[in-house]
Write an enzyme that holds these catalytic residues in place. Structure first.
Site, PDB file in Angstrom:
ATOM      1  N   CYS A   1     101.878  71.106 107.770  1.00  0.00           N
ATOM      2  CA  CYS A   1     100.888  70.651 108.733  1.00  0.00           C
ATOM      3  C   CYS A   1     100.658  71.794 109.705  1.00  0.00           C
ATOM      4  CB  CYS A   1     101.338  69.384 109.446  1.00  0.00           C
ATOM      5  SG  CYS A   1     102.618  69.657 110.638  1.00  0.00           S
TER       6      CYS A   1
ATOM      7  N   ASP B   1     107.307  68.001 121.934  1.00  0.00           N
ATOM      8  CA  ASP B   1     106.029  67.309 122.111  1.00  0.00           C
ATOM      9  C   ASP B   1     105.470  67.445 123.535  1.00  0.00           C
ATOM     10  OD1 ASP B   1     106.016  66.580 119.484  1.00  0.00           O
ATOM     11  OD2 ASP B   1     106.516  64.468 119.810  1.00  0.00           O
TER      12      ASP B   1
ATOM     13  N   LYS C   1     103.946  55.669 120.358  1.00  0.00           N
ATOM     14  CA  LYS C   1     103.545  55.937 118.969  1.00  0.00           C
ATOM     15  C   LYS C   1     104.769  56.207 118.096  1.00  0.00           C
ATOM     16  CE  LYS C   1     102.030  60.196 117.623  1.00  0.00           C
ATOM     17  NZ  LYS C   1     102.803  60.607 116.433  1.00  0.00           N
ATOM     18  N   ASN C   2     105.649  57.095 118.572  1.00  0.00           N
ATOM     19  CA  ASN C   2     106.765  57.514 117.721  1.00  0.00           C
ATOM     20  C   ASN C   2     107.860  56.460 117.596  1.00  0.00           C
ATOM     21  OD1 ASN C   2     105.452  59.848 117.196  1.00  0.00           O
ATOM     22  ND2 ASN C   2     106.829  61.197 118.361  1.00  0.00           N
TER      23      ASN C   2
ATOM     24  N   ARG D   1      94.774  60.049 117.688  1.00  0.00           N
ATOM     25  CA  ARG D   1      95.984  59.713 116.921  1.00  0.00           C
ATOM     26  C   ARG D   1      97.095  59.230 117.850  1.00  0.00           C
ATOM     27  NH1 ARG D   1      98.442  64.274 114.034  1.00  0.00           N
ATOM     28  NH2 ARG D   1      99.949  62.600 113.810  1.00  0.00           N
TER      29      ARG D   1
ATOM     30  N   GLN E   1     116.100  66.595 104.111  1.00  0.00           N
ATOM     31  CA  GLN E   1     117.219  65.830 104.680  1.00  0.00           C
ATOM     32  C   GLN E   1     117.091  64.332 104.388  1.00  0.00           C
ATOM     33  OE1 GLN E   1     119.910  67.443 106.051  1.00  0.00           O
ATOM     34  NE2 GLN E   1     118.726  69.189 105.297  1.00  0.00           N
TER      35      GLN E   1
ATOM     36  N   ARG F   1     107.599  71.639 107.955  1.00  0.00           N
ATOM     37  CA  ARG F   1     108.105  70.272 108.049  1.00  0.00           C
ATOM     38  C   ARG F   1     108.564  69.669 106.723  1.00  0.00           C
ATOM     39  NH1 ARG F   1     104.419  67.233 112.478  1.00  0.00           N
ATOM     40  NH2 ARG F   1     106.332  66.097 112.906  1.00  0.00           N
ATOM     41  N   PRO F   2     109.641  70.200 106.143  1.00  0.00           N
ATOM     42  CA  PRO F   2     110.158  69.645 104.887  1.00  0.00           C
ATOM     43  C   PRO F   2     110.814  68.272 105.084  1.00  0.00           C
ATOM     44  CG  PRO F   2     111.606  71.372 105.723  1.00  0.00           C
ATOM     45  CD  PRO F   2     110.435  71.318 106.647  1.00  0.00           C
ATOM     46  N   VAL F   3     111.101  67.584 103.963  1.00  0.00           N
ATOM     47  CA  VAL F   3     111.766  66.272 104.045  1.00  0.00           C
ATOM     48  C   VAL F   3     113.075  66.276 103.240  1.00  0.00           C
ATOM     49  CG1 VAL F   3     109.707  64.904 104.575  1.00  0.00           C
ATOM     50  CG2 VAL F   3     110.291  65.342 102.187  1.00  0.00           C
TER      51      VAL F   3
HETATM   52  C1  UD1 Z   1     109.342  63.691 115.031  1.00  0.00           C
HETATM   53  C2  UD1 Z   1     108.183  63.218 115.880  1.00  0.00           C
HETATM   54  C3  UD1 Z   1     107.358  64.402 116.366  1.00  0.00           C
HETATM   55  C4  UD1 Z   1     108.253  65.422 117.076  1.00  0.00           C
HETATM   56  C5  UD1 Z   1     109.451  65.782 116.225  1.00  0.00           C
HETATM   57  C6  UD1 Z   1     110.463  66.653 116.940  1.00  0.00           C
HETATM   58  C7  UD1 Z   1     107.720  61.034 114.938  1.00  0.00           C
HETATM   59  C8  UD1 Z   1     106.808  60.177 114.158  1.00  0.00           C
HETATM   60  N1  UD1 Z   1     107.378  62.322 115.081  1.00  0.00           N
HETATM   61  O1  UD1 Z   1     108.799  64.354 113.899  1.00  0.00           O
HETATM   62  O2  UD1 Z   1     106.360  63.923 117.254  1.00  0.00           O
HETATM   63  O3  UD1 Z   1     107.517  66.587 117.342  1.00  0.00           O
HETATM   64  O4  UD1 Z   1     110.139  64.589 115.797  1.00  0.00           O
HETATM   65  O5  UD1 Z   1     110.903  66.022 118.092  1.00  0.00           O
HETATM   66  O6  UD1 Z   1     108.700  60.584 115.475  1.00  0.00           O
HETATM   67  N2  UD1 Z   1     113.402  69.383 109.133  1.00  0.00           N
HETATM   68  C9  UD1 Z   1     113.941  69.884 107.989  1.00  0.00           C
HETATM   69  N3  UD1 Z   1     114.201  69.016 106.961  1.00  0.00           N
HETATM   70  C10 UD1 Z   1     113.950  67.683 107.028  1.00  0.00           C
HETATM   71  C11 UD1 Z   1     113.403  67.174 108.215  1.00  0.00           C
HETATM   72  C12 UD1 Z   1     113.145  68.048 109.264  1.00  0.00           C
HETATM   73  O7  UD1 Z   1     114.187  71.086 107.872  1.00  0.00           O
HETATM   74  O8  UD1 Z   1     114.205  66.960 106.058  1.00  0.00           O
HETATM   75  C13 UD1 Z   1     113.119  70.286 110.293  1.00  0.00           C
HETATM   76  C14 UD1 Z   1     111.641  70.336 110.668  1.00  0.00           C
HETATM   77  O9  UD1 Z   1     110.934  71.264 109.887  1.00  0.00           O
HETATM   78  C15 UD1 Z   1     111.719  70.723 112.129  1.00  0.00           C
HETATM   79  C16 UD1 Z   1     112.995  70.027 112.619  1.00  0.00           C
HETATM   80  O10 UD1 Z   1     113.747  69.740 111.435  1.00  0.00           O
HETATM   81  O11 UD1 Z   1     111.865  72.120 112.255  1.00  0.00           O
HETATM   82  C17 UD1 Z   1     112.774  68.754 113.377  1.00  0.00           C
HETATM   83  O12 UD1 Z   1     111.871  67.922 112.670  1.00  0.00           O
HETATM   84  P1  UD1 Z   1     111.931  66.335 112.727  1.00  0.00           P
HETATM   85  O13 UD1 Z   1     112.816  65.889 113.832  1.00  0.00           O
HETATM   86  O14 UD1 Z   1     112.230  65.823 111.360  1.00  0.00           O
HETATM   87  O15 UD1 Z   1     110.438  65.970 113.079  1.00  0.00           O
HETATM   88  P2  UD1 Z   1     109.711  64.647 112.637  1.00  0.00           P
HETATM   89  O16 UD1 Z   1     110.730  63.578 112.503  1.00  0.00           O
HETATM   90  O17 UD1 Z   1     108.789  64.922 111.507  1.00  0.00           O
END
Ligand code: UD1
Length: 416
Positions: A116, A304, A22-23, A396, A125, A121-123
């Site tokens: 969630c 995970d 999936k990922n 999912r 970065q 889970r901010p974006v």
């Molecule tokens: C991906 C996986 C998810 C897995 C996670 C961690 C997919 C589709 N999903 O999620 O199954 O649990 O990696 O291995 O591949 N963070 C920030 N700012 C950002 C982005 C992330 O602070 O802009 C933080 C998050 O809150 C979290 C950490 O970084 O604490 C890791 O998150 P991230 O690796 O981004 O998870 P996803 O990519 O959403």
């Protein structure tokens, strides 16, 4: 809403196959947005999240052909670079369209995913990286609005290791003008799979799978074919299910090299694990030993798989300490496992799990994808019947779950 009814106490024995990841599928399908030529993907798992992403791509103007596990995407007529809230809210990975859309269309409007169940889970970065490549980014009315006539190669240093952030920026940088370097990049196997797909489409990428990725931008990417890697989390989940039931199973189409930390912990718990070139066999002792673990970015133990190992520790001999370092609220399965008789004490991001002889079947509620998987494992080991509600979470991320469990001798059925 569908429920899953499990009759516990059966040893899992036999063979089943592992589906595409999936990922890996989610970012790789988004990579098709980067080309005006059709791209064909094989080993695409039939999952709710994949269907959600294809619907999202479809409303952007991408033509989709699907036959079994083969999907062809043609983004030549891409005309609506928008990801609306209604679609993004059901799947956070929708943010993966942001980088490709800005790079290919010069503009994107993508809903903020919001929080969630497992954490904020901010974006930030993802946004910071695009800004470093020269994009103008505004966050307004709940949407990220990004614009750039052509992205420029840049040095991108992530403050936190982010998987989808690394993937978004790697895709965007593939069409940028000049060279980009992503530092503190995620090293997950899915990042490597995406890089391999982009390379097949003509991208110039090196270093994927290490903490530093080099991307030399090219003016355009072409059509290609790519097979999605096997799902390491699905693999790990079935290995845990077999381990918990004292079973003996073989998983075909699995990739042991992507699962070193997980396999290491299963061996520590007392299992025998044999890796073959395209399969994994596990045989478990009658009772497991507790294993403590700490989640961290790849190659360390994956978040995970944390919930599934907590289920194992519930019935193992000894006391385990589980630390969750990636997401702040990822122990929701603990209260449901307690309903089955588990002895778990939570203190912040640490869980102390004292193994009990046996869990007892009960009604429990699935709260997120991997939490649901831990309840399935617990239900398989428990005495009597366990009913898991809200199993749409499982749909999912687990393809043909009941069928695969049945192939291993489990008694599990879906109730509509
Ligand atoms: C991906 C996986 C998810 C897995 C996670 C961690 C997919 C589709 N999903 O999620 O199954 O649990 O990696 O291995 O591949 N963070 C920030 N700012 C950002 C982005 C992330 O602070 O802009 C933080 C998050 O809150 C979290 C950490 O970084 O604490 C890791 O998150 P991230 O690796 O981004 O998870 P996803 O990519 O959403």
């Amino acid at each position: 809403m569908d429920k899953l009814l499990i009759e516990g106490g059966k040893r899992l024995v036999g063979e089943t196959s592992i589906s595409g990841a999936k990922n890996a599928a989610l970012p790789i399908l988004c990579a098709a947005l980067l080309s005006a030529e059709p791209v064909t993907f094989t080993n695409v798992p039939q999952l709710k999240d994949v269907a959600t992403l294809l619907a999202l791509l479809g409303q952007m103007g991408v033509k989709i052909e699907r036959e079994g596990d083969t999907v062809t995407l043609d983004a030549s007529a891409l005309d609506n670079p928008v990801a609306p809230y209604e679609m993004v809210k059901t799947m956070r990975a929708s943010i993966l369209v942001l980088g490709p859309l800005v790079a290919r269309c010069g503009e994107a409007r993508v809903s903020l995913p919001g929080g969630c169940a497992i954490g904020a889970r901010p974006v930030d970065q993802h946004i910071k990286g695009l800004q470093a490549m020269g994009a103008e980014v505004a966050v307004e009315h709940g949407y990220v609005h990004a614009r750039a006539s052509r992205l420029k190669g840049a040095r991108l240093v992530a403050d936190v290791v982010t998987v989808t952030g690394t993937e978004n920026l790697m895709m965007a940088a593939s069409l940028a003008d000049g060279t980009s370097i992503i530092e503190n990049a995620a090293r997950e196997p899915e990042v490597i799979d995406l890089a391999n797909c982009l390379i097949a489409m003509g991208a110039k990428i090196s270093g994927a799978g290490t903490g530093v990725i080099h991307i030399e931008g090219v003016p355009r990417l072409h059509g290609a074919q790519h097979s999605i890697m096997p799902d390491r989390i699905e693999t790990g989940t079935y290995l845990c299910a077999a381990a918990a039931t004292g079973g003996d199973i073989r998983l075909t189409g699995a990739m042991a090299s992507s699962l070193d930390a997980v396999i290491g912990k299963l061996i520590e718990a007392g299992c025998t694990v044999q890796s073959e070139p395209k399969a994994i066999r596990l045989s478990a002792p009658p009772r497991l030993s507790s294993v403590s673990l700490r989640t961290a970015p790849h190659p360390a133990f994956p978040t995970d798989m944390q919930a599934q190992f907590m289920a194992l520790d519930c019935i193992a001999q000894g006391t385990a300490i589980i630390s969750e370092t990636i997401f702040e609220n990822r122990f929701m399965h603990a209260t449901e496992l307690q309903r089955l008789g588990a002895d778990i004490h939570i203190d912040g991001n640490t869980a102390i799990v004292r193994g009990v002889e046996r869990l007892q079947g009960a009604s429990v509620m699935a709260t997120d994808l991997r939490a649901s998987a831990s309840l399935v494992i617990a239900g398989l080991t428990a005495e009597g019947e366990t009913t898991i509600e809200r199993i749409y979470h499982l749909d999912r991320g687990y393809e043909r779950l009941e069928e695969k469990l049945a192939a291993l001798g489990a008694k599990a059925r879906r109730i509509k």
